[in-house]
Design an enzyme around this catalytic site. Structure first.
Site, PDB file in Angstrom:
ATOM      1  N   ASP A 173     -18.626 -31.409 -98.183  1.00 29.75           N
ATOM      2  CA  ASP A 173     -18.225 -31.860 -96.686  1.00 29.75           C
ATOM      3  C   ASP A 173     -17.613 -33.477 -97.050  1.00 29.75           C
ATOM      4  OD1 ASP A 173     -18.137 -32.232 -93.827  1.00 29.75           O
ATOM      5  OD2 ASP A 173     -20.218 -32.846 -93.828  1.00 29.75           O
ATOM      6  N   GLU A 205     -15.341 -39.644 -89.756  1.00 23.51           N
ATOM      7  CA  GLU A 205     -16.097 -38.513 -88.960  1.00 23.51           C
ATOM      8  C   GLU A 205     -17.374 -38.604 -89.031  1.00 23.51           C
ATOM      9  OE1 GLU A 205     -17.392 -34.436 -88.200  1.00 23.51           O
ATOM     10  OE2 GLU A 205     -17.710 -35.727 -90.222  1.00 23.51           O
ATOM     11  N   GLU A 206     -17.995 -39.091 -90.101  1.00 33.43           N
ATOM     12  CA  GLU A 206     -19.510 -38.999 -90.217  1.00 33.43           C
ATOM     13  C   GLU A 206     -20.446 -40.160 -89.407  1.00 33.43           C
ATOM     14  OE1 GLU A 206     -21.014 -36.482 -91.439  1.00 33.43           O
ATOM     15  OE2 GLU A 206     -19.633 -35.840 -93.150  1.00 33.43           O
TER      16      GLU A 206
END
Length: 452
Positions: A173, A205-206
Protein backbone atom coordinates in the site's frame (compact mmCIF):
# COMPACT_ATOMS: atom_id res chain seq x y z
CA UNK A 1 10.92 11.92 -26.30
CA UNK A 2 13.85 9.68 -25.47
CA UNK A 3 13.84 6.21 -26.93
CA UNK A 4 13.42 3.56 -24.25
CA UNK A 5 13.51 -0.14 -25.01
CA UNK A 6 11.60 -2.21 -22.50
CA UNK A 7 11.25 -5.97 -22.47
CA UNK A 8 7.82 -6.92 -23.84
CA UNK A 9 5.19 -7.39 -21.16
CA UNK A 10 5.12 -11.14 -21.64
CA UNK A 11 8.82 -11.35 -20.85
CA UNK A 12 8.76 -9.18 -17.72
CA UNK A 13 8.03 -12.05 -15.32
CA UNK A 14 11.16 -13.93 -16.32
CA UNK A 15 14.15 -11.69 -16.96
CA UNK A 16 16.89 -13.72 -15.35
CA UNK A 17 20.54 -12.93 -14.77
CA UNK A 18 23.08 -14.09 -17.31
CA UNK A 19 25.48 -16.86 -16.26
CA UNK A 20 28.67 -15.68 -14.65
CA UNK A 21 31.72 -15.66 -16.90
CA UNK A 22 33.93 -16.62 -13.96
CA UNK A 23 34.03 -20.40 -14.24
CA UNK A 24 35.88 -20.67 -10.94
CA UNK A 25 32.91 -19.29 -9.01
CA UNK A 26 31.35 -21.92 -6.72
CA UNK A 27 27.94 -20.36 -7.33
CA UNK A 28 25.96 -21.69 -10.25
CA UNK A 29 24.03 -19.21 -12.36
CA UNK A 30 20.33 -18.68 -11.89
CA UNK A 31 18.63 -20.70 -14.59
CA UNK A 32 15.05 -20.94 -15.76
CA UNK A 33 13.62 -24.40 -15.20
CA UNK A 34 10.11 -25.17 -16.46
CA UNK A 35 8.95 -21.56 -16.78
CA UNK A 36 8.83 -20.07 -13.29
CA UNK A 37 11.16 -22.54 -11.58
CA UNK A 38 14.61 -21.12 -10.85
CA UNK A 39 17.76 -23.01 -9.89
CA UNK A 40 19.16 -21.77 -6.56
CA UNK A 41 22.45 -23.25 -5.30
CA UNK A 42 22.26 -24.34 -1.68
CA UNK A 43 23.54 -21.67 0.69
CA UNK A 44 23.08 -18.81 -1.77
CA UNK A 45 19.37 -18.13 -1.31
CA UNK A 46 19.63 -14.49 -0.23
CA UNK A 47 22.08 -13.36 -2.90
CA UNK A 48 20.10 -15.10 -5.60
CA UNK A 49 16.78 -13.67 -4.44
CA UNK A 50 18.40 -10.24 -4.69
CA UNK A 51 19.62 -11.13 -8.16
CA UNK A 52 16.14 -12.15 -9.30
CA UNK A 53 14.78 -8.79 -8.15
CA UNK A 54 17.61 -6.86 -9.80
CA UNK A 55 17.10 -8.64 -13.12
CA UNK A 56 13.48 -7.48 -13.45
CA UNK A 57 12.58 -3.89 -14.36
CA UNK A 58 9.31 -4.25 -12.45
CA UNK A 59 10.75 -5.78 -9.30
CA UNK A 60 13.79 -3.53 -9.13
CA UNK A 61 11.60 -0.43 -9.52
CA UNK A 62 9.34 -1.69 -6.75
CA UNK A 63 12.34 -2.33 -4.51
CA UNK A 64 13.74 1.17 -5.12
CA UNK A 65 10.39 2.73 -4.24
CA UNK A 66 9.90 0.59 -1.14
CA UNK A 67 13.40 1.25 0.20
CA UNK A 68 12.65 4.99 0.37
CA UNK A 69 10.82 5.87 3.58
CA UNK A 70 7.81 8.01 2.65
CA UNK A 71 5.53 8.22 5.67
CA UNK A 72 2.89 10.90 5.11
CA UNK A 73 4.45 14.40 5.21
CA UNK A 74 7.84 12.95 4.22
CA UNK A 75 7.27 12.03 0.57
CA UNK A 76 9.89 14.34 -0.94
CA UNK A 77 12.61 11.74 -1.51
CA UNK A 78 10.37 9.18 -3.17
CA UNK A 79 8.93 11.98 -5.30
CA UNK A 80 12.42 12.98 -6.43
CA UNK A 81 13.16 9.38 -7.34
CA UNK A 82 9.98 9.11 -9.42
CA UNK A 83 10.67 12.36 -11.25
CA UNK A 84 14.16 11.20 -12.22
CA UNK A 85 12.94 7.73 -13.22
CA UNK A 86 10.06 8.98 -15.36
CA UNK A 87 12.12 11.69 -17.06
CA UNK A 88 14.79 9.11 -17.83
CA UNK A 89 12.12 7.03 -19.53
CA UNK A 90 10.89 9.83 -21.76
CA UNK A 91 8.08 11.41 -19.74
CA UNK A 92 7.39 15.08 -19.29
CA UNK A 93 6.96 15.51 -15.54
CA UNK A 94 5.23 18.25 -13.55
CA UNK A 95 5.80 18.58 -9.81
CA UNK A 96 2.81 19.97 -7.95
CA UNK A 97 3.86 21.30 -4.54
CA UNK A 98 1.57 20.26 -1.69
CA UNK A 99 1.86 21.87 1.76
CA UNK A 100 2.54 19.61 4.71
CA UNK A 101 -0.54 18.50 6.59
CA UNK A 102 -1.47 21.34 8.92
CA UNK A 103 0.80 23.88 7.20
CA UNK A 104 0.39 26.64 4.67
CA UNK A 105 2.26 26.75 1.37
CA UNK A 106 5.65 28.44 1.70
CA UNK A 107 5.81 30.58 -1.44
CA UNK A 108 9.47 31.40 -0.75
CA UNK A 109 10.51 27.77 -0.78
CA UNK A 110 12.14 27.01 -4.11
CA UNK A 111 12.14 23.25 -3.68
CA UNK A 112 8.89 21.91 -2.21
CA UNK A 113 9.37 19.43 0.61
CA UNK A 114 6.79 17.18 -1.03
CA UNK A 115 4.75 17.20 -4.20
CA UNK A 116 2.40 15.30 -6.46
CA UNK A 117 3.98 13.82 -9.58
CA UNK A 118 2.07 14.26 -12.86
CA UNK A 119 3.66 12.73 -15.94
CA UNK A 120 2.84 12.08 -19.58
CA UNK A 121 4.70 11.25 -22.80
CA UNK A 122 5.94 14.30 -24.69
CA UNK A 123 3.74 13.24 -27.60
CA UNK A 124 0.54 13.34 -25.48
CA UNK A 125 0.41 16.46 -23.27
CA UNK A 126 -3.35 15.99 -22.69
CA UNK A 127 -3.78 12.45 -21.37
CA UNK A 128 -7.12 10.77 -21.97
CA UNK A 129 -6.30 7.79 -19.72
CA UNK A 130 -4.76 8.45 -16.30
CA UNK A 131 -3.33 5.86 -13.92
CA UNK A 132 -2.99 7.09 -10.35
CA UNK A 133 -1.97 5.93 -6.89
CA UNK A 134 -0.34 7.37 -3.77
CA UNK A 135 3.28 7.45 -2.66
CA UNK A 136 2.84 8.01 1.08
CA UNK A 137 2.63 5.24 3.67
CA UNK A 138 1.47 4.83 7.23
CA UNK A 139 4.06 4.63 10.03
CA UNK A 140 6.25 3.01 11.15
CA UNK A 141 8.81 2.41 8.43
CA UNK A 142 9.58 -1.29 7.99
CA UNK A 143 12.65 -2.11 5.84
CA UNK A 144 12.28 -3.94 2.53
CA UNK A 145 13.09 -7.65 2.72
CA UNK A 146 12.82 -10.85 0.71
CA UNK A 147 11.95 -14.35 1.85
CA UNK A 148 11.08 -17.70 0.40
CA UNK A 149 7.99 -19.46 1.80
CA UNK A 150 8.54 -23.18 2.48
CA UNK A 151 5.91 -24.03 -0.13
CA UNK A 152 7.99 -22.31 -2.81
CA UNK A 153 10.66 -25.00 -2.73
CA UNK A 154 10.13 -27.70 -5.33
CA UNK A 155 13.29 -29.63 -4.73
CA UNK A 156 16.81 -29.38 -3.40
CA UNK A 157 17.92 -26.74 -5.89
CA UNK A 158 14.89 -25.06 -7.46
CA UNK A 159 12.19 -22.65 -6.34
CA UNK A 160 9.05 -21.11 -7.75
CA UNK A 161 10.19 -17.52 -8.34
CA UNK A 162 6.59 -16.27 -8.35
CA UNK A 163 6.30 -17.32 -4.71
CA UNK A 164 9.17 -15.11 -3.54
CA UNK A 165 7.70 -12.93 -0.78
CA UNK A 166 8.45 -9.21 -0.66
CA UNK A 167 7.90 -7.49 2.70
CA UNK A 168 8.16 -3.99 4.10
CA UNK A 169 6.19 -0.83 4.64
CA UNK A 170 4.55 0.33 1.44
CA UNK A 171 5.37 -2.83 -0.51
CA UNK A 172 1.62 -3.34 -0.81
CA UNK A 173 0.00 0.00 0.00
CA UNK A 174 0.58 1.39 -2.47
CA UNK A 175 4.06 1.17 -4.03
CA UNK A 176 3.15 -2.13 -5.64
CA UNK A 177 0.41 -0.31 -7.54
CA UNK A 178 2.77 2.54 -8.44
CA UNK A 179 5.41 0.19 -9.86
CA UNK A 180 2.92 -1.97 -11.74
CA UNK A 181 1.16 1.06 -13.24
CA UNK A 182 4.45 2.49 -14.47
CA UNK A 183 5.64 -0.76 -16.04
CA UNK A 184 2.26 -1.44 -17.67
CA UNK A 185 2.28 2.09 -19.08
CA UNK A 186 5.84 1.84 -20.40
CA UNK A 187 5.13 -1.52 -21.98
CA UNK A 188 2.03 -0.21 -23.73
CA UNK A 189 3.81 2.90 -24.98
CA UNK A 190 6.65 0.84 -26.38
CA UNK A 191 4.35 -0.57 -29.06
CA UNK A 192 1.77 2.25 -29.03
CA UNK A 193 3.78 5.45 -28.51
CA UNK A 194 0.92 7.81 -29.39
CA UNK A 195 -1.53 6.50 -26.78
CA UNK A 196 -2.56 9.48 -24.59
CA UNK A 197 -1.60 7.98 -21.23
CA UNK A 198 -0.82 9.89 -18.06
CA UNK A 199 0.46 9.05 -14.58
CA UNK A 200 -0.49 10.80 -11.34
CA UNK A 201 1.13 9.93 -8.02
CA UNK A 202 -0.12 11.87 -5.02
CA UNK A 203 0.91 12.48 -1.42
CA UNK A 204 -1.04 12.32 1.82
CA UNK A 205 -3.67 9.73 0.88
CA UNK A 206 -3.25 8.07 4.25
CA UNK A 207 -3.91 11.27 6.22
CA UNK A 208 -6.97 12.75 4.55
CA UNK A 209 -6.16 12.97 0.87
CA UNK A 210 -4.64 16.44 0.77
CA UNK A 211 -2.54 15.53 -2.27
CA UNK A 212 -5.52 14.46 -4.35
CA UNK A 213 -7.59 17.41 -3.12
CA UNK A 214 -4.75 19.67 -4.25
CA UNK A 215 -4.72 18.10 -7.71
CA UNK A 216 -8.50 18.17 -7.91
CA UNK A 217 -8.56 21.91 -7.25
CA UNK A 218 -5.85 22.65 -9.82
CA UNK A 219 -6.11 23.49 -13.55
CA UNK A 220 -4.80 19.99 -14.32
CA UNK A 221 -8.25 18.72 -13.38
CA UNK A 222 -9.82 20.03 -16.56
CA UNK A 223 -13.47 21.06 -16.86
CA UNK A 224 -15.02 19.47 -18.78
CA UNK A 225 -12.62 16.55 -18.49
CA UNK A 226 -10.14 16.02 -21.31
CA UNK A 227 -9.70 12.47 -19.97
CA UNK A 228 -12.27 9.69 -20.13
CA UNK A 229 -10.74 7.02 -17.88
CA UNK A 230 -9.01 7.04 -14.49
CA UNK A 231 -7.46 3.85 -13.09
CA UNK A 232 -6.87 4.10 -9.34
CA UNK A 233 -4.29 1.83 -7.69
CA UNK A 234 -4.90 0.30 -4.27
CA UNK A 235 -4.50 -3.23 -2.87
CA UNK A 236 -7.53 -5.13 -4.22
CA UNK A 237 -6.07 -8.66 -4.49
CA UNK A 238 -5.92 -8.04 -8.26
CA UNK A 239 -9.71 -7.93 -8.38
CA UNK A 240 -11.72 -5.14 -9.96
CA UNK A 241 -13.63 -3.16 -7.33
CA UNK A 242 -17.20 -2.17 -8.14
CA UNK A 243 -17.40 0.25 -5.22
CA UNK A 244 -16.46 1.01 -1.64
CA UNK A 245 -18.26 2.18 1.47
CA UNK A 246 -18.64 5.83 2.34
CA UNK A 247 -17.00 7.55 5.29
CA UNK A 248 -18.02 9.86 8.10
CA UNK A 249 -16.16 10.91 11.27
CA UNK A 250 -17.62 12.54 14.35
CA UNK A 251 -16.71 13.36 17.95
CA UNK A 252 -18.91 13.22 21.04
CA UNK A 253 -18.07 15.61 23.88
CA UNK A 254 -19.81 15.46 27.27
CA UNK A 255 -19.56 18.03 30.05
CA UNK A 256 -19.99 16.93 33.67
CA UNK A 257 -19.41 18.44 37.10
CA UNK A 258 -16.39 17.45 39.20
CA UNK A 259 -16.76 16.30 42.80
CA UNK A 260 -15.10 14.01 45.31
CA UNK A 261 -15.81 10.40 44.33
CA UNK A 262 -16.85 9.68 47.91
CA UNK A 263 -19.81 12.01 47.34
CA UNK A 264 -20.69 11.45 43.67
CA UNK A 265 -24.17 12.98 44.06
CA UNK A 266 -22.46 16.35 44.42
CA UNK A 267 -21.27 16.15 40.82
CA UNK A 268 -22.28 14.80 37.39
CA UNK A 269 -20.18 12.07 35.83
CA UNK A 270 -19.40 12.82 32.20
CA UNK A 271 -18.28 9.20 31.77
CA UNK A 272 -21.59 7.85 33.07
CA UNK A 273 -23.34 10.15 30.60
CA UNK A 274 -21.27 9.16 27.56
CA UNK A 275 -21.37 5.37 28.06
CA UNK A 276 -25.05 4.82 27.11
CA UNK A 277 -24.62 7.26 24.22
CA UNK A 278 -21.72 5.26 22.83
CA UNK A 279 -23.57 1.99 23.38
CA UNK A 280 -26.45 3.34 21.32
CA UNK A 281 -24.17 4.72 18.62
CA UNK A 282 -22.25 1.45 18.42
CA UNK A 283 -25.45 -0.46 17.61
CA UNK A 284 -26.73 1.81 14.82
CA UNK A 285 -25.42 -0.47 12.08
CA UNK A 286 -27.45 -3.39 13.46
CA UNK A 287 -30.71 -1.47 13.90
CA UNK A 288 -33.08 -1.41 10.90
CA UNK A 289 -33.23 1.96 9.22
CA UNK A 290 -37.00 2.05 9.82
CA UNK A 291 -36.30 1.87 13.56
CA UNK A 292 -33.71 4.63 13.65
CA UNK A 293 -30.61 2.77 12.49
CA UNK A 294 -28.12 3.54 9.75
CA UNK A 295 -28.80 2.15 6.27
CA UNK A 296 -27.57 -1.12 4.85
CA UNK A 297 -27.53 -2.22 1.23
CA UNK A 298 -27.36 -5.42 -0.77
CA UNK A 299 -24.13 -4.27 -2.40
CA UNK A 300 -22.18 -3.09 0.65
CA UNK A 301 -23.84 -4.91 3.55
CA UNK A 302 -24.22 -3.15 6.90
CA UNK A 303 -22.97 0.26 7.88
CA UNK A 304 -20.27 -0.26 10.51
CA UNK A 305 -19.03 2.02 13.28
CA UNK A 306 -15.78 2.05 15.21
CA UNK A 307 -15.37 3.92 18.48
CA UNK A 308 -11.66 4.41 18.02
CA UNK A 309 -10.70 6.80 20.84
CA UNK A 310 -12.19 7.41 24.29
CA UNK A 311 -11.02 9.86 26.95
CA UNK A 312 -12.48 10.95 30.26
CA UNK A 313 -11.72 11.91 33.83
CA UNK A 314 -8.48 12.72 35.62
CA UNK A 315 -8.37 10.36 38.63
CA UNK A 316 -10.34 7.57 40.25
CA UNK A 317 -11.21 9.74 43.23
CA UNK A 318 -12.69 12.54 41.12
CA UNK A 319 -16.10 12.49 39.46
CA UNK A 320 -15.18 13.07 35.78
CA UNK A 321 -15.92 16.57 34.55
CA UNK A 322 -15.49 15.69 30.87
CA UNK A 323 -15.48 12.75 28.49
CA UNK A 324 -15.13 12.40 24.75
CA UNK A 325 -14.99 9.82 21.99
CA UNK A 326 -14.06 9.74 18.32
CA UNK A 327 -16.07 7.56 15.97
CA UNK A 328 -15.58 6.43 12.37
CA UNK A 329 -18.57 5.36 10.29
CA UNK A 330 -18.34 3.24 7.12
CA UNK A 331 -21.54 4.01 5.25
CA UNK A 332 -23.23 1.21 3.30
CA UNK A 333 -26.00 3.37 1.89
CA UNK A 334 -27.87 6.65 1.99
CA UNK A 335 -26.45 10.15 2.15
CA UNK A 336 -24.07 11.84 4.54
CA UNK A 337 -26.83 14.25 5.60
CA UNK A 338 -29.17 11.38 6.46
CA UNK A 339 -26.42 9.63 8.43
CA UNK A 340 -25.72 12.77 10.46
CA UNK A 341 -29.41 13.19 11.27
CA UNK A 342 -29.64 9.55 12.37
CA UNK A 343 -26.59 9.86 14.62
CA UNK A 344 -27.84 13.07 16.24
CA UNK A 345 -31.23 11.50 16.92
CA UNK A 346 -29.60 8.45 18.51
CA UNK A 347 -27.39 10.60 20.73
CA UNK A 348 -30.38 12.66 21.89
CA UNK A 349 -32.40 9.55 22.69
CA UNK A 350 -29.60 8.08 24.81
CA UNK A 351 -28.70 11.30 26.67
CA UNK A 352 -29.85 11.90 30.22
CA UNK A 353 -28.70 15.52 30.06
CA UNK A 354 -28.74 16.54 26.36
CA UNK A 355 -27.63 20.07 27.20
CA UNK A 356 -24.28 18.64 28.34
CA UNK A 357 -23.68 16.70 25.12
CA UNK A 358 -22.16 18.07 21.93
CA UNK A 359 -21.61 16.20 18.66
CA UNK A 360 -19.22 17.60 16.06
CA UNK A 361 -18.75 16.18 12.58
CA UNK A 362 -15.43 16.46 10.75
CA UNK A 363 -15.38 19.39 8.35
CA UNK A 364 -14.07 17.35 5.40
CA UNK A 365 -13.66 13.81 4.23
CA UNK A 366 -17.30 12.73 4.49
CA UNK A 367 -18.84 11.00 1.50
CA UNK A 368 -21.52 8.40 0.68
CA UNK A 369 -20.75 4.97 -0.83
CA UNK A 370 -18.64 5.26 -3.97
CA UNK A 371 -19.78 3.24 -6.99
CA UNK A 372 -17.07 2.37 -9.51
CA UNK A 373 -16.91 0.88 -12.97
CA UNK A 374 -16.30 -2.85 -13.35
CA UNK A 375 -17.25 -3.45 -16.98
CA UNK A 376 -13.94 -4.87 -18.23
CA UNK A 377 -14.01 -8.62 -18.83
CA UNK A 378 -11.49 -11.02 -17.33
CA UNK A 379 -11.56 -9.81 -13.70
CA UNK A 380 -13.13 -11.09 -10.52
CA UNK A 381 -15.22 -8.27 -9.03
CA UNK A 382 -15.73 -7.30 -5.39
CA UNK A 383 -16.55 -4.39 -3.09
CA UNK A 384 -14.28 -3.10 -0.31
CA UNK A 385 -14.87 -1.40 3.02
CA UNK A 386 -11.85 0.90 3.10
CA UNK A 387 -11.64 4.47 1.85
CA UNK A 388 -9.62 5.68 -1.12
CA UNK A 389 -8.68 8.85 -2.98
CA UNK A 390 -11.49 8.26 -5.49
CA UNK A 391 -13.97 10.66 -3.82
CA UNK A 392 -11.19 13.22 -3.27
CA UNK A 393 -10.92 13.75 -7.03
CA UNK A 394 -13.90 15.85 -8.04
CA UNK A 395 -14.19 14.96 -11.71
CA UNK A 396 -16.15 17.65 -13.52
CA UNK A 397 -18.51 15.36 -15.41
CA UNK A 398 -21.64 15.90 -13.32
CA UNK A 399 -23.49 17.68 -16.13
CA UNK A 400 -22.46 15.25 -18.84
CA UNK A 401 -24.76 12.49 -20.12
CA UNK A 402 -24.10 8.99 -18.83
CA UNK A 403 -22.23 7.97 -21.97
CA UNK A 404 -19.90 10.95 -21.52
CA UNK A 405 -19.01 10.41 -17.88
CA UNK A 406 -15.48 9.47 -16.89
CA UNK A 407 -14.87 5.78 -16.19
CA UNK A 408 -13.31 5.13 -12.78
CA UNK A 409 -11.62 1.82 -12.00
CA UNK A 410 -10.02 0.61 -8.76
CA UNK A 411 -7.48 -2.21 -9.01
CA UNK A 412 -4.13 -3.30 -7.64
CA UNK A 413 -1.93 -6.09 -6.26
CA UNK A 414 -1.81 -7.27 -2.66
CA UNK A 415 -4.34 -7.48 0.15
CA UNK A 416 -5.69 -4.70 2.35
CA UNK A 417 -5.65 -7.22 5.22
CA UNK A 418 -1.86 -6.82 5.57
CA UNK A 419 -1.51 -3.30 4.16
CA UNK A 420 -0.95 -1.43 7.43
CA UNK A 421 0.39 -4.30 9.51
CA UNK A 422 3.85 -5.43 10.53
CA UNK A 423 3.46 -8.30 8.04
CA UNK A 424 2.80 -6.08 5.01
CA UNK A 425 3.93 -7.88 1.89
CA UNK A 426 3.06 -9.69 -1.34
CA UNK A 427 4.55 -12.15 -3.80
CA UNK A 428 6.42 -11.69 -7.06
CA UNK A 429 3.49 -13.42 -8.74
CA UNK A 430 1.07 -10.86 -7.32
CA UNK A 431 3.12 -8.08 -8.86
CA UNK A 432 3.50 -9.66 -12.27
CA UNK A 433 -0.19 -10.56 -12.50
CA UNK A 434 -1.11 -6.96 -11.67
CA UNK A 435 1.00 -5.61 -14.53
CA UNK A 436 -1.11 -7.69 -16.90
CA UNK A 437 -4.26 -6.52 -15.11
CA UNK A 438 -3.35 -2.86 -15.57
CA UNK A 439 -2.43 -3.60 -19.20
CA UNK A 440 -5.90 -5.08 -19.73
CA UNK A 441 -7.54 -1.98 -18.25
CA UNK A 442 -5.39 0.26 -20.45
CA UNK A 443 -6.36 -1.69 -23.56
CA UNK A 444 -10.05 -1.41 -22.68
CA UNK A 445 -9.66 2.34 -22.19
CA UNK A 446 -7.82 2.69 -25.50
CA UNK A 447 -10.80 1.04 -27.15
CA UNK A 448 -13.00 3.83 -25.82
CA UNK A 449 -10.56 6.42 -27.17
CA UNK A 450 -10.80 4.88 -30.62
CA UNK A 451 -14.61 4.94 -30.53
CA UNK A 452 -14.75 8.65 -29.70
Amino acid sequence: MRVFTLAPLALLPLVLARPSQRSSSPQKPIMADNGDLVMIPEGHEKSNLDEIIASSELLSLHRSLSEIESISNNEGSVGDFLVEYLERHGFTVQKQAVPLDGHEVDEEERKPSRFNVYAYPASSPSPEIILTSHIDTVPPYIPYSLSLPPTASTGSSSIDRRAIHISGRGTVDAKASVACQIIATLSHLESNPDTPLGLLFVVSEETGGQGMHHFSNSPLNTSPPTFHTVIFGEPTESKLVSGHKGMLHFDVHVRGKPAHSGYPWLGRSAVSEILPILSKVDSLGDIPESEGGLPSSEKYGKTTLNIGVMEGGVATNVVPASASARVAVRLAGGTVTHAKETILAAVRSASKNPEDVHVSFSAGGAYPPVDLDSDVEGFDVMTVNYGTDVPNWDIHDHDLPDHGKVKRYLYGPGSIFVAHGENEGLSVGDMEDAVEGYARLIRAAVGRSERK
